[in-house]
Design a protein around this motif. Structure first.
Motif, PDB file in Angstrom:
ATOM      1  N   ASN A   1       1.285  -1.752   0.202  1.00 20.69           N
ATOM      2  CA  ASN A   1      -0.074   0.408  -0.139  1.00 20.69           C
ATOM      3  C   ASN A   1       0.484   1.017   0.689  1.00 20.69           C
ATOM      4  N   ILE A   2       0.458   1.955  -0.456  1.00 21.31           N
ATOM      5  CA  ILE A   2       1.425   3.648  -1.164  1.00 21.31           C
ATOM      6  C   ILE A   2       0.445   4.799  -0.781  1.00 21.31           C
ATOM      7  N   ASN A   3       0.360   5.302  -0.156  1.00 24.12           N
ATOM      8  CA  ASN A   3       0.000   6.698   0.353  1.00 24.12           C
ATOM      9  C   ASN A   3       0.394   7.796   0.242  1.00 24.12           C
ATOM     10  N   LEU A   4       0.974   8.863  -0.816  1.00 23.27           N
ATOM     11  CA  LEU A   4       2.100   9.914  -0.364  1.00 23.27           C
ATOM     12  C   LEU A   4       1.138  11.278  -1.497  1.00 23.27           C
ATOM     13  N   SER A   5       0.965  12.001  -0.447  1.00 25.44           N
ATOM     14  CA  SER A   5       1.464  13.714  -0.614  1.00 25.44           C
ATOM     15  C   SER A   5       1.865  14.392  -1.024  1.00 25.44           C
ATOM     16  N   LYS A   6       2.031  15.311  -1.812  1.00 27.31           N
ATOM     17  CA  LYS A   6       2.758  16.449  -1.855  1.00 27.31           C
ATOM     18  C   LYS A   6       1.567  17.681  -2.107  1.00 27.31           C
TER      19      LYS A   6
ATOM     20  N   LEU B   1       7.133   1.494   5.859  1.00 26.37           N
ATOM     21  CA  LEU B   1       7.899   2.923   6.329  1.00 26.37           C
ATOM     22  C   LEU B   1       7.375   4.514   5.409  1.00 26.37           C
ATOM     23  N   SER B   2       8.077   5.733   6.265  1.00 20.00           N
ATOM     24  CA  SER B   2       7.004   6.907   6.339  1.00 20.00           C
ATOM     25  C   SER B   2       7.938   7.756   5.367  1.00 20.00           C
ATOM     26  N   LEU B   3       7.840   8.720   4.420  1.00 22.90           N
ATOM     27  CA  LEU B   3       8.646   9.763   3.555  1.00 22.90           C
ATOM     28  C   LEU B   3       8.325  10.163   4.453  1.00 22.90           C
ATOM     29  N   SER B   4       9.345  11.180   3.632  1.00 23.93           N
ATOM     30  CA  SER B   4       9.457  12.629   4.171  1.00 23.93           C
ATOM     31  C   SER B   4       9.790  14.068   3.298  1.00 23.93           C
ATOM     32  N   GLY B   5      10.834  15.079   2.920  1.00 32.00           N
ATOM     33  CA  GLY B   5      11.205  15.563   2.748  1.00 32.00           C
ATOM     34  C   GLY B   5      10.649  15.835   1.444  1.00 32.00           C
ATOM     35  N   THR B   6      11.403  16.204   0.614  1.00 30.81           N
ATOM     36  CA  THR B   6      10.788  16.519  -0.965  1.00 30.81           C
ATOM     37  C   THR B   6      10.857  16.003  -1.827  1.00 30.81           C
ATOM     38  N   MET B   7       9.984  15.500  -3.286  1.00 25.54           N
ATOM     39  CA  MET B   7       9.939  14.555  -3.615  1.00 25.54           C
ATOM     40  C   MET B   7      11.604  14.632  -4.611  1.00 25.54           C
ATOM     41  N   ASP B   8      12.341  15.461  -4.842  1.00 20.36           N
ATOM     42  CA  ASP B   8      14.067  15.432  -4.662  1.00 20.36           C
ATOM     43  C   ASP B   8      14.383  14.794  -4.140  1.00 20.36           C
ATOM     44  N   ASP B   9      14.622  14.523  -2.851  1.00 19.18           N
ATOM     45  CA  ASP B   9      15.568  14.407  -1.824  1.00 19.18           C
ATOM     46  C   ASP B   9      14.794  14.091  -0.443  1.00 19.18           C
TER      47      ASP B   9
ATOM     48  N   ILE C   1       6.584  16.576   0.616  1.00 21.96           N
ATOM     49  CA  ILE C   1       5.741  15.028   0.611  1.00 21.96           C
ATOM     50  C   ILE C   1       5.640  14.487   1.664  1.00 21.96           C
ATOM     51  N   ARG C   2       4.847  13.873   2.159  1.00 23.83           N
ATOM     52  CA  ARG C   2       4.200  12.975   3.527  1.00 23.83           C
ATOM     53  C   ARG C   2       3.639  11.627   2.478  1.00 23.83           C
ATOM     54  N   GLY C   3       3.975  10.410   3.594  1.00 26.79           N
ATOM     55  CA  GLY C   3       2.505   9.525   3.767  1.00 26.79           C
ATOM     56  C   GLY C   3       4.191   8.601   3.866  1.00 26.79           C
ATOM     57  N   ASN C   4       3.259   7.044   3.447  1.00 25.96           N
ATOM     58  CA  ASN C   4       3.752   5.718   3.931  1.00 25.96           C
ATOM     59  C   ASN C   4       3.713   4.851   3.376  1.00 25.96           C
ATOM     60  N   ILE C   5       4.757   3.951   3.132  1.00 29.06           N
ATOM     61  CA  ILE C   5       4.535   2.329   2.645  1.00 29.06           C
ATOM     62  C   ILE C   5       4.579   1.712   3.115  1.00 29.06           C
ATOM     63  N   ASP C   6       3.336   0.921   2.942  1.00 30.72           N
ATOM     64  CA  ASP C   6       3.713  -0.961   3.884  1.00 30.72           C
ATOM     65  C   ASP C   6       3.286  -1.886   3.168  1.00 30.72           C
ATOM     66  N   LEU C   7       4.095  -2.317   3.302  1.00 33.40           N
ATOM     67  CA  LEU C   7       4.522  -3.809   2.686  1.00 33.40           C
ATOM     68  C   LEU C   7       3.812  -5.207   3.728  1.00 33.40           C
TER      69      LEU C   7
END
Length: 219
Positions: free
Chosen positions: A31-36, A75-83, A42-48
């Motif tokens: 499951n991928i749930n990302l927003s910017k 895994l949670s994502l933050s930062g920017t799309m490029d980094d 970006i903020r969001g999660n990748i669930d396996l």
């Protein structure tokens, strides 16, 4: 995009967000749930969910092959799309690792933890068996901006069934690893360390020197 049969992908893409689910045998495995926002933050999660480890072999082959293992966690994502920046934790279990150029048998039953650590993923508490020996290790998966860059792993074991070839010489026997490093990037692999081999069978293939026989030596 909708799923097809028991396997497939369901995805909803909007201006500033994406939601995706991957299914295998009617079971959701990703499951991928990302927003910017307008600043590309970006903020969001990748669930396996028992996600198969096999696809990761695309960046480790032909030197290292990963198979049969599963990944479970977030895994949670933050930062920017490029980094992007990573946090969270994923568990690895029932993994098999083949290193045919150095080990005659695979590392089986491998377990470990993958932790998001800023711009890299750290792999810790890795443990598995190879023959009659216990193999432990740790490492990092590194990214350059938003792309995979390279990985680096360090493994140790008091006993492994070693096997490797050097020119006309083939060596097979009981060995040990002490902080043996294998590092890889796309189309580039580096091994650094010692495999100490005891009770080795050494085959010297003289055919490659234009002769007709093969000499064998046991030591």
């Amino acid at each position: 995009v909708d799923s097809v049969g028991q396997n497939g992908l369901k995805m909803v893409i909007m201006k500033n967000s994406i939601i995706a689910n991957l299914f295998n045998d009617k079971q959701r495995i990703l499951n991928i749930n990302l927003s910017k926002n307008d600043k590309k933050e970006i903020r969001g999660n990748i669930d396996l969910f028992h996600f198969p480890i096999d696809p990761i072999s695309t960046v480790t082959l032909p030197i290292v092959e990963l198979s049969t293992g599963k990944l479970n966690g977030r895994l949670s994502l933050s930062g920017t799309m490029d980094d992007p920046l990573f946090s969270g934790e994923i568990a690895l279990y029932h993994g098999n690792v083949k290193i045919p150029d150095y080990l005659s048998r695979p590392i089986v039953g491998a377990t470990g933890i993958v932790r998001g650590n800023g711009k890299k993923l750290s792999v810790v508490n890795v443990c598995g068996t190879c023959g009659d020996g216990l193999v432990t290790g740790y490492g990092d998966i590194l990214f350059s901006k938003n792309k995979f860059d390279r990985y680096k792993f360090v493994v140790s074991s008091d006993y492994v069934p070693a096997h490797f070839a050097m020119s006309i010489i083939n060596v097979e026997g009981k060995g040990s690893l002490n902080s043996f490093i294998f590092e890889g990037a796309p189309k580039n692999f580096i091994f650094d360390g010692d495999i100490v081999v005891d009770q080795a069978n050494i085959d010297i293939n003289t055919n490659q020197l234009g002769k007709s026989n093969t000499k064998k030596k046991k030591s």
